[in-house]
Design a protein around this motif. Structure first.
Motif, mmCIF file in Angstrom:
data_model
loop_
_atom_site.group_PDB
_atom_site.id
_atom_site.type_symbol
_atom_site.label_atom_id
_atom_site.label_comp_id
_atom_site.label_asym_id
_atom_site.label_seq_id
_atom_site.Cartn_x
_atom_site.Cartn_y
_atom_site.Cartn_z
ATOM 1 N N PHE A 126 0.844 -1.209 0.000
ATOM 2 C CA PHE A 126 0.000 0.000 0.000
ATOM 3 C C PHE A 126 0.877 1.255 0.000
ATOM 4 O O PHE A 126 0.610 2.209 -0.747
ATOM 5 N N VAL A 127 1.919 1.245 0.817
ATOM 6 C CA VAL A 127 2.851 2.383 0.828
ATOM 7 C C VAL A 127 3.506 2.541 -0.542
ATOM 8 O O VAL A 127 3.675 3.661 -1.054
ATOM 9 N N GLY A 128 3.895 1.421 -1.153
ATOM 10 C CA GLY A 128 4.514 1.480 -2.469
ATOM 11 C C GLY A 128 3.572 2.044 -3.526
ATOM 12 O O GLY A 128 3.999 2.818 -4.400
ATOM 13 N N MET A 129 2.290 1.670 -3.478
ATOM 14 C CA MET A 129 1.328 2.221 -4.429
ATOM 15 C C MET A 129 1.193 3.730 -4.274
ATOM 16 O O MET A 129 1.208 4.480 -5.264
ATOM 17 N N LEU A 130 1.076 4.176 -3.025
ATOM 18 C CA LEU A 130 0.920 5.620 -2.796
ATOM 19 C C LEU A 130 2.159 6.382 -3.250
ATOM 20 O O LEU A 130 2.050 7.437 -3.898
ATOM 21 N N CYS A 131 3.337 5.876 -2.926
ATOM 22 C CA CYS A 131 4.563 6.587 -3.297
ATOM 23 C C CYS A 131 4.795 6.561 -4.811
ATOM 24 O O CYS A 131 5.315 7.525 -5.382
ATOM 25 N N GLY A 132 4.417 5.452 -5.464
ATOM 26 C CA GLY A 132 4.526 5.412 -6.915
ATOM 27 C C GLY A 132 3.613 6.434 -7.578
ATOM 28 O O GLY A 132 4.024 7.135 -8.525
ATOM 29 N N LEU A 133 2.389 6.536 -7.073
ATOM 30 C CA LEU A 133 1.475 7.554 -7.604
ATOM 31 C C LEU A 133 1.992 8.953 -7.301
ATOM 32 O O LEU A 133 1.853 9.863 -8.139
ATOM 33 N N LEU A 134 2.598 9.133 -6.141
ATOM 34 C CA LEU A 134 3.156 10.448 -5.799
ATOM 35 C C LEU A 134 4.305 10.812 -6.734
ATOM 36 O O LEU A 134 4.409 11.969 -7.178
ATOM 37 N N GLY A 135 5.161 9.820 -7.054
ATOM 38 C CA GLY A 135 6.242 10.094 -8.007
ATOM 39 C C GLY A 135 5.709 10.479 -9.367
ATOM 40 O O GLY A 135 6.221 11.408 -10.014
ATOM 41 N N GLY A 136 4.669 9.773 -9.843
ATOM 42 C CA GLY A 136 4.062 10.142 -11.114
ATOM 43 C C GLY A 136 3.413 11.511 -11.066
ATOM 44 O O GLY A 136 3.482 12.278 -12.047
ATOM 45 N N ALA A 137 2.788 11.845 -9.929
ATOM 46 C CA ALA A 137 2.142 13.151 -9.801
ATOM 47 C C ALA A 137 3.168 14.278 -9.816
ATOM 48 O O ALA A 137 2.932 15.343 -10.416
ATOM 49 N N VAL A 138 4.323 14.059 -9.181
ATOM 50 C CA VAL A 138 5.374 15.092 -9.174
ATOM 51 C C VAL A 138 5.877 15.341 -10.588
ATOM 52 O O VAL A 138 6.044 16.499 -11.019
ATOM 53 N N VAL A 139 6.131 14.277 -11.350
ATOM 54 C CA VAL A 139 6.597 14.435 -12.725
ATOM 55 C C VAL A 139 5.524 15.093 -13.581
ATOM 56 O O VAL A 139 5.820 15.974 -14.410
ATOM 57 N N ALA A 140 4.264 14.688 -13.379
ATOM 58 C CA ALA A 140 3.178 15.288 -14.168
ATOM 59 C C ALA A 140 3.037 16.768 -13.868
ATOM 60 O O ALA A 140 2.774 17.575 -14.772
ATOM 61 N N THR A 141 3.241 17.146 -12.625
ATOM 62 C CA THR A 141 3.096 18.558 -12.252
ATOM 63 C C THR A 141 4.262 19.403 -12.750
ATOM 64 O O THR A 141 4.066 20.504 -13.281
ATOM 65 N N LEU A 142 5.489 18.878 -12.596
ATOM 66 C CA LEU A 142 6.669 19.675 -12.917
ATOM 67 C C LEU A 142 7.040 19.634 -14.398
ATOM 68 O O LEU A 142 7.546 20.629 -14.929
#
Length: 371
Positions: free
Chosen positions: A270-286
């Motif tokens: 579950f932690v890995g899923m959240l952090c993976g989505l967070l990494g994708g969100a950071v790249v999508a935002t920046l």
């Protein structure tokens, strides 16, 4: 001088002195000065004061193997220990060593090696299945007896295998999420579909990468630790001591580790899923100019909770396999430090292989079921 060791007069050869390794070279030179013995030469050994393997080999070489094997018959006054030593050396020198190199046959040797590896793999899988059955039988026998559950050991293993692994799992999945987003954006930009990078990251981490990366990390981190711990206990005969006291090593050592993994890996996934989505969100935002609100809205609209449940459902299976393999390899340790290292390596390789194999089978199953 030769006279100090060997006296040869009128067909009688008398040996005396210390026929030991310290006098080997002197004895060798003395023997080289003697003529070859005839079958009628009478050999007297009662003058020998000390005799070891080196001296006995020289005597056998001088008098011949057959005559040396019959020492008890013609040298009865020689001490029994020296007679036995001469007979044993003669028997050893009687059988010539086969020093001819074996002809290499590449095809035959390759087939033989392949067959040995297949037999070893089959034996390994049978042992794994038998150990899984033993663990399940012990678990169900204790299921209705909570007084025998080892909560303290289980919580300690949860901390070691689960809580302490959160930083590395979070960091790795965050970076992989960012990489997947970069790759997806690079490919989808050619089709003007950059926005679908969100779906790519969400599907990949909810269904596969979140649980798979967490399981591979635990296979390398925790399975090796289980093998090393149990292997050290096996080397120190601590497991034998438990069995001698009437205690079950499966109940005391294996079940707490298995239960800890069954609890830890789903949480880490579950932690890995959240952090993976967070990494994708950071790249999508920046990099892709996709606001965080649009990222979250797209997740809520396009990605159903089924994908999350499919990914999370594999975590207990992976956890059980990793824990069982790690414990089994620990019990296989023979007692040396080299054995501990070999089985620790084997547990990591087997765990990662089984995790990837089970993940592939699960992917085929869920695809056929339409989930």
């Amino acid at each position: 001088m030769p006279d100090e060791w060997i006296t040869n007069e009128s067909g009688k050869l008398s040996l005396h002195g210390e026929w030991t390794l310290g006098n080997f070279h002197t004895l060798k030179r003395a023997l080289s000065q003697q003529r070859q013995l005839s079958s009628h030469t009478h050999v007297m050994l009662n003058g020998i004061e000390r005799l070891d393997t080196a001296g006995a080999a020289l005597i056998v070489e001088m008098i011949g193997v057959e005559k040396a094997k019959q020492v008890p018959e013609w040298a009865g006054d020689l001490p029994k220990e020296q007679q036995a030593l001469l007979v044993r050396i003669a028997e050893a020198m009687e059988a010539p060593l086969d020093i001819q190199p074996r002809k290499q046959q590449r095809i035959t040797d390759a087939l033989a090696t392949t067959g040995q590896q297949v037999i070893g793999l089959w034996s390994q899988q049978r042992q794994l299945l038998a150990f899984i059955g033993l663990v399940l039988a012990t678990f169900f026998s204790l299921l209705l007896r909570p007084s025998r559950w080892r909560f303290t050991a289980m919580i300690a293993h949860i901390q070691q295998s689960g809580l302490n692994a959160v930083p590395i799992v979070a960091l790795l999945t965050f970076m992989v999420g960012a990489v997947v987003a970069f790759l997806g954006a690079t490919v989808l930009a050619e089709f003007g579909a950059t926005v679908y990078t969100i779906d790519l990251v969400a599907f990949s981490f909810l269904r596969e990468f979140g649980v798979l990366l967490a399981a591979i990390l635990l296979a390398g981190r925790t399975a090796s630790a289980f093998t090393a711990q149990l292997g050290a206990m096996k080397s120190n005969e601590e497991i034998d001591a438990l069995q001698a006291q009437g205690l079950d090593p499966i109940e005391l050592l294996v079940l707490p580790r298995v239960m800890a993994m069954l609890i830890s890996l789903p949480l880490l996934a579950f932690v890995g899923m959240l952090c993976g989505l967070l990494g994708g969100a950071v790249v999508a935002t920046l990099s892709l100019d996709i606001p965080l609100t649009q990222f979250m809205n797209t997740l809520q609209k396009d990605v159903s909770v089924t994908h999350f449940l499919v990914g999370l459902s594999k975590a207990p299976v992976f956890a059980f396999v990793i824990a069982v393999i790690g414990c089994l390899e620990g019990f296989k340790v023979s007692g040396s430090a080299q054995s501990v290292g070999e089985h620790t390596t084997s547990s990591v390789v087997q765990s990662i292989f089984m995790v990837i194999l089970l993940d592939a089978l699960a992917a085929l199953f869920f695809m056929e079921m339409g989930w």
